[in-house]
Design a protein around this motif. Structure first.
Motif, PDB file in Angstrom:
ATOM      1  N   THR A  48       4.112  -4.146  18.170  1.00 33.00           N
ATOM      2  CA  THR A  48       2.991  -3.221  18.291  1.00 33.00           C
ATOM      3  C   THR A  48       2.274  -3.178  16.945  1.00 33.00           C
ATOM      4  OG1 THR A  48       4.314  -1.318  17.580  1.00 33.00           O
ATOM      5  CG2 THR A  48       4.276  -1.821  19.953  1.00 33.00           C
ATOM      6  N   VAL A  49       1.112  -2.528  16.927  1.00 30.98           N
ATOM      7  CA  VAL A  49       0.366  -2.431  15.670  1.00 30.98           C
ATOM      8  C   VAL A  49       1.214  -1.779  14.590  1.00 30.98           C
ATOM      9  CG1 VAL A  49      -1.602  -1.331  14.538  1.00 30.98           C
ATOM     10  CG2 VAL A  49      -1.896  -2.418  16.777  1.00 30.98           C
ATOM     11  N   TRP A  50       1.798  -0.628  14.891  1.00 30.49           N
ATOM     12  CA  TRP A  50       2.572   0.071  13.882  1.00 30.49           C
ATOM     13  C   TRP A  50       3.895  -0.617  13.599  1.00 30.49           C
ATOM     14  CZ3 TRP A  50       0.876   3.185  10.409  1.00 30.49           C
ATOM     15  CH2 TRP A  50      -0.313   3.893  10.641  1.00 30.49           C
ATOM     16  N   GLY A  51       4.494  -1.242  14.623  1.00 30.36           N
ATOM     17  CA  GLY A  51       5.726  -1.989  14.391  1.00 30.36           C
ATOM     18  C   GLY A  51       5.518  -3.116  13.395  1.00 30.36           C
ATOM     19  N   GLU A  52       4.418  -3.842  13.572  1.00 31.06           N
ATOM     20  CA  GLU A  52       4.130  -4.946  12.659  1.00 31.06           C
ATOM     21  C   GLU A  52       3.753  -4.446  11.272  1.00 31.06           C
ATOM     22  OE1 GLU A  52       1.249  -7.516  14.415  1.00 31.06           O
ATOM     23  OE2 GLU A  52       2.684  -8.375  15.851  1.00 31.06           O
ATOM     24  N   ALA A  55       6.939  -3.524   9.574  1.00 30.86           N
ATOM     25  CA  ALA A  55       7.622  -4.771   9.213  1.00 30.86           C
ATOM     26  C   ALA A  55       6.998  -5.365   7.952  1.00 30.86           C
ATOM     27  CB  ALA A  55       7.534  -5.770  10.368  1.00 30.86           C
ATOM     28  N   GLY A  56       5.656  -5.316   7.860  1.00 31.23           N
ATOM     29  CA  GLY A  56       4.980  -5.815   6.669  1.00 31.23           C
ATOM     30  C   GLY A  56       5.327  -5.026   5.429  1.00 31.23           C
ATOM     31  N   GLY A  57       5.502  -3.706   5.579  1.00 29.36           N
ATOM     32  CA  GLY A  57       5.909  -2.881   4.443  1.00 29.36           C
ATOM     33  C   GLY A  57       7.319  -3.194   3.983  1.00 29.36           C
ATOM     34  N   VAL A  58       8.221  -3.398   4.939  1.00 31.97           N
ATOM     35  CA  VAL A  58       9.599  -3.777   4.592  1.00 31.97           C
ATOM     36  C   VAL A  58       9.617  -5.139   3.905  1.00 31.97           C
ATOM     37  CG1 VAL A  58      11.866  -4.346   5.548  1.00 31.97           C
ATOM     38  CG2 VAL A  58      10.601  -2.381   6.440  1.00 31.97           C
ATOM     39  N   LEU A  59       8.851  -6.075   4.462  1.00 27.48           N
ATOM     40  CA  LEU A  59       8.766  -7.419   3.865  1.00 27.48           C
ATOM     41  C   LEU A  59       8.271  -7.329   2.422  1.00 27.48           C
ATOM     42  CD1 LEU A  59       7.341 -10.598   5.549  1.00 27.48           C
ATOM     43  CD2 LEU A  59       6.661 -10.006   3.238  1.00 27.48           C
ATOM     44  N   TRP A  60       7.207  -6.561   2.197  1.00 23.84           N
ATOM     45  CA  TRP A  60       6.650  -6.439   0.851  1.00 23.84           C
ATOM     46  C   TRP A  60       7.690  -5.867  -0.115  1.00 23.84           C
ATOM     47  CZ3 TRP A  60       5.873  -3.166  -3.144  1.00 23.84           C
ATOM     48  CH2 TRP A  60       4.962  -3.564  -4.120  1.00 23.84           C
ATOM     49  N   THR A  61       8.402  -4.837   0.317  1.00 22.46           N
ATOM     50  CA  THR A  61       9.396  -4.186  -0.549  1.00 22.46           C
ATOM     51  C   THR A  61      10.522  -5.144  -0.912  1.00 22.46           C
ATOM     52  OG1 THR A  61       8.894  -2.047   0.476  1.00 22.46           O
ATOM     53  CG2 THR A  61      10.956  -2.226  -0.743  1.00 22.46           C
ATOM     54  N   TYR A 188      -4.553 -11.736   5.831  1.00 22.38           N
ATOM     55  CA  TYR A 188      -5.742 -12.149   6.592  1.00 22.38           C
ATOM     56  C   TYR A 188      -6.098 -11.086   7.629  1.00 22.38           C
ATOM     57  CZ  TYR A 188      -4.820 -16.762   4.607  1.00 22.38           C
ATOM     58  OH  TYR A 188      -4.609 -17.801   3.744  1.00 22.38           O
ATOM     59  N   VAL A 189      -7.370 -11.035   7.992  1.00 23.14           N
ATOM     60  CA  VAL A 189      -7.799 -10.044   8.978  1.00 23.14           C
ATOM     61  C   VAL A 189      -7.638 -10.561  10.404  1.00 23.14           C
ATOM     62  CG1 VAL A 189      -9.417  -8.936   7.392  1.00 23.14           C
ATOM     63  CG2 VAL A 189     -10.210 -10.820   8.833  1.00 23.14           C
ATOM     64  N   GLY A 197       0.303  -8.230   7.622  1.00 27.30           N
ATOM     65  CA  GLY A 197      -0.170  -8.512   6.272  1.00 27.30           C
ATOM     66  C   GLY A 197      -0.954  -7.397   5.631  1.00 27.30           C
ATOM     67  N   LEU A 198      -1.088  -6.253   6.327  1.00 27.07           N
ATOM     68  CA  LEU A 198      -1.917  -5.167   5.815  1.00 27.07           C
ATOM     69  C   LEU A 198      -1.404  -4.637   4.472  1.00 27.07           C
ATOM     70  CD1 LEU A 198      -4.276  -3.175   6.267  1.00 27.07           C
ATOM     71  CD2 LEU A 198      -2.633  -1.669   7.422  1.00 27.07           C
TER      72      LEU A 198
END
Length: 320
Positions: A48-52, A55-61, A188-189, A197-198
């Motif tokens: 989902t939008v928020w799930g991804e 996930a992007g926040g966890v990846l970044w951390t 990317y957008v 990637g946000l």
């Protein structure tokens, strides 16, 4: 003082050696880590939008943490063995974080290809240093893409890393490279990167906010030293520095465009999608292949000025 010496030695080593082909590079390892975690986290989090986005926040951390902790731990061990070993290892790390010579070398490969008149070869060469689709580029478009890349990456690949190396040595330098690499791979957008990637895109904007503006001013000074049109550089900088989707990318591009009397930017294709983009600069003349080595000279003088500023600031902080 050891860190200051490592910064200066690493800068010199980068200018002499660059990134030798065939030798594993830490940034390539960071890229593999990002790819692995992206695949893993996409499976673990809801599609989902928020799930991804989570996930992007966890990846970044995870990537940012590991990219800082591993060089810090390695340097700590080396310094306990010998401060000279620590100096040698950190100097190599600093050289790997900087990209002055590699940026010049890769862009000059584009210059050599364009000079042959072989459009397919020119597109292949510029494909190695840009993220856009190159199939739509003509000869002038290839030269323009190369100049834009040198201008933008003067900040991302040289000045910003120097800024963070001066602040916190190699560990903070690798943190910046991880942030920049995550943005390059995920920021990317278009789908499938828009949501995951946000965080990477926003954090890259944050980390580059101050360095990009310092880079623009240093590039303006470098252009004046090289006899370019400093008044035009300042005028275009003030007018066009926000003519980009990123708040940072047009800072140095606008200065470069003004100094060289070129119009950069404009529409570009990414992943098969045409992106409508604003122009940067005035087309006082047509772009030529010779503008690529001119941009490289601007890169080198800007880098030397940034080294002097960062090393001087670090020395004053130590003496204070």
């Amino acid at each position: 003082m050891w860190s200051l010496a490592a910064l200066i030695m690493g800068f010199g080593l980068d200018l002499l050696v660059g990134d030798p082909h065939g030798i594993p590079h830490p940034v390539a390892l960071i890229g593999k880590e990002i790819s692995f975690l992206e695949r893993l986290l996409r499976r673990l989090f809801p599609k989902t939008v928020w799930g991804e986005r989570v996930a992007g926040g966890v990846l970044w951390t995870l990537v940012a943490g590991l990219s800082t902790a591993i060089p810090w731990a390695l340097l700590t061990v080396c310094r306990r063995v010998s401060p000279w070993l620590g100096l040698a290892v950190e100097s190599v790390m600093c050289a790997q974080i900087l990209a002055t010579k590699s940026l010049k070398d890769e862009s000059m490969k584009v210059y050599a290809a364009v000079k042959t008149g072989d459009l397919a070869r020119s597109r292949q060469a510029v494909c190695m240093i840009v993220g856009r689709d190159v199939v739509h580029l003509d000869g002038a478009g290839v030269s323009r893409a190369a100049v834009e890349t040198v201008a933008e990456n003067t900040s991302d690949g040289v000045i910003a890393p120097l800024f963070y190396l001066a602040l916190g040595g190699a560990p903070l330098g690798f943190l910046y490279k991880a942030v920049n690499t995550m943005d390059s791979m995920l920021g990317y957008v278009e789908l499938p990167y828009r949501n995951i990637g946000l965080v990477s895109a926003k954090m890259d904007d944050l980390f580059n906010f101050l360095p990009s503006r310092c880079s623009a001013l240093l590039m303006l000074l470098a252009g004046t030293v090289l006899g370019m049109d400093g008044k035009s550089g300042w005028r275009i900088f003030k007018r066009d520095r926000y003519n980009h989707a990123s708040p940072n990318s047009a800072q140095t591009e606008s200065v470069c465009a003004g100094l060289m009397g070129l119009r950069l930017g404009g529409d570009a294709w990414y992943h098969g999608v045409l992106h409508k983009k604003q122009y940067i600069g005035d087309a006082k003349r047509e772009i030529t292949p010779e503008d690529i080595p001119m941009a490289c000279r601007l890169l080198y003088v800007t880098a030397l000025l940034a080294l002097a500023l960062c090393a001087g600031g670090k020395l004053l902080w130590f003496l204070w």
